[in-house]
Design an enzyme around this catalytic site. Structure first.
Site, short mmCIF file in Angstrom:
data_model
loop_
_atom_site.label_atom_id
_atom_site.label_comp_id
_atom_site.label_asym_id
_atom_site.label_seq_id
_atom_site.Cartn_x
_atom_site.Cartn_y
_atom_site.Cartn_z
N HIS A 115 0.81 -1.20 0.11
CA HIS A 115 0.12 -0.14 0.06
C HIS A 115 0.89 1.20 -0.23
CE1 HIS A 115 1.21 -0.51 4.19
NE2 HIS A 115 0.89 0.71 4.34
N ASP A 117 0.09 5.01 1.84
CA ASP A 117 -0.62 5.17 3.04
C ASP A 117 -1.98 6.13 2.75
OD1 ASP A 117 0.93 4.01 4.73
OD2 ASP A 117 2.40 5.65 5.02
N HIS A 260 4.66 0.30 0.19
CA HIS A 260 5.34 -0.63 1.18
C HIS A 260 4.79 -1.61 1.69
CE1 HIS A 260 3.42 2.83 3.41
NE2 HIS A 260 3.54 2.08 4.73
N ARG A 275 4.23 6.20 14.32
CA ARG A 275 4.62 6.98 13.10
C ARG A 275 3.84 8.27 13.04
NH1 ARG A 275 1.10 4.30 8.29
NH2 ARG A 275 -0.12 6.27 8.36
#
Ligand code: SIN
Length: 286
Positions: A115, A117, A260, A275
């Protein structure tokens, strides 16, 4: 593979701007950056070097950075406004930070599918900065793939075809099963299948198997077949870098030109960190 711009160019120029060293991980994607302390207030010149490295290598890595929440957010803010995740709630006192955590009891593992983000948003994030403080002894690597390399490797005919298309990116099927809140709704947005990067001007494939459900201009069977092909094509190991985390490593990726995949091969061990995500703009087609 033809026509792939070499990221080694930046590494060839004189190193050592404020003591920084950049070591590419592969010829297409990824670089490790040494000589920067992300807990410090960095000079504009250092931020520029990091920004340029990100634009060139698409994902950059730092070691030995025991980041506080404040430093994490402050570093992210040097590259733009922080984005509040519209699927997963932030940690207490820091709505801009999401926990990335897996242990033996986890029912959901963040990112264990290819994907970029939050592409369900009309303005998907520009990038994300992931800090992991706790890692299993083995496993838990993350893969990133260059969507510039994926685009460059298509035939001219396929490039011409996909450049005219847009695709739907939906959050509903991703977040509904993991967030038990019937009052919540998740966006669905149409984006160009080929995106022109707003800084580098390079073209990148912009579909991913997590969020992308449909090519708008094609009948469903053709859409399914083309998306299946593009997803498989994007997963070619030739476009990838694999990062072996250590405690207190940081990865900073450009969401506009990469995908990623967080590999979940460490059950029942713990992998944990935080994150922040940086706001982005409306994707522009070719
Ligand atoms: C993510 O998708 O942001 C998680 C990546 C990772 O845990 O390596």
């Amino acid at each position: 593979m033809s026509d792939v711009q070499s990221p080694l160019k930046l590494a060839e120029r004189p190193q050592g701007i404020d003591g920084i060293k950049i070591v590419p991980s592969t010829v297409r994607i990824g670089a490790e950056i040494f000589g920067v302390d992300l807990n410090q207030m960095l000079s504009d010149a250092v931020i520029e070097v990091i920004r340029e490295a990100l634009m060139t290598y698409q994902v950059i890595f730092f070691r030995d950075q025991p980041l506080t929440h404040e430093s994490h957010k402050a570093f992210g803010r040097r590259f733009g406004e922080l984005f509040i995740h519209n699927g997963v709630a932030g940690i207490q006192g820091h709505p801009e930070i999401v926990a990335i955590h897996a242990d033996a009891n986890s029912k959901y593992i963040a990112g264990d599918n290819w994907h970029s983000d939050l592409t369900m948003n009309p303005q998907p994030p520009m990038g994300s900065i992931l800090y992991l403080h706790t890692l299993p002894e083995v496993g838990g690597d993350t893969l990133w793939a260059s969507m510039y390399a994926a685009y460059d490797a298509l035939s001219d005919r396929m490039k011409a075809h996909v450049e005219k298309l847009t695709a739907l990116h939906d959050g509903e099927h991703v977040y509904r099963p993991i967030i038990n809140d019937p009052t919540k709704t998740y966006p669905c947005s149409a984006h160009p299948v080929v995106r022109v990067h707003p800084v580098t001007g390079r073209k990148a494939l912009f579909v991913n198997p997590s969020y992308t459900t449909r090519i708008v201009e094609l009948p469903k069977p053709e859409s399914d077949a083309l998306l299946a092909y593009l997803h498989q094509h994007c997963q070619d190991p030739n476009f990838q870098v694999r990062f072996r985390w250590r405690p207190h490593s940081v990865a900073f990726w450009d969401n506009r030109c990469t995908q990623h995949f967080a590999i979940y091969d460490y059950y029942p061990h713990v992998r944990s960190g935080f994150r922040v995500t940086i706001a982005g703009d409306t994707p522009i087609g070719a």
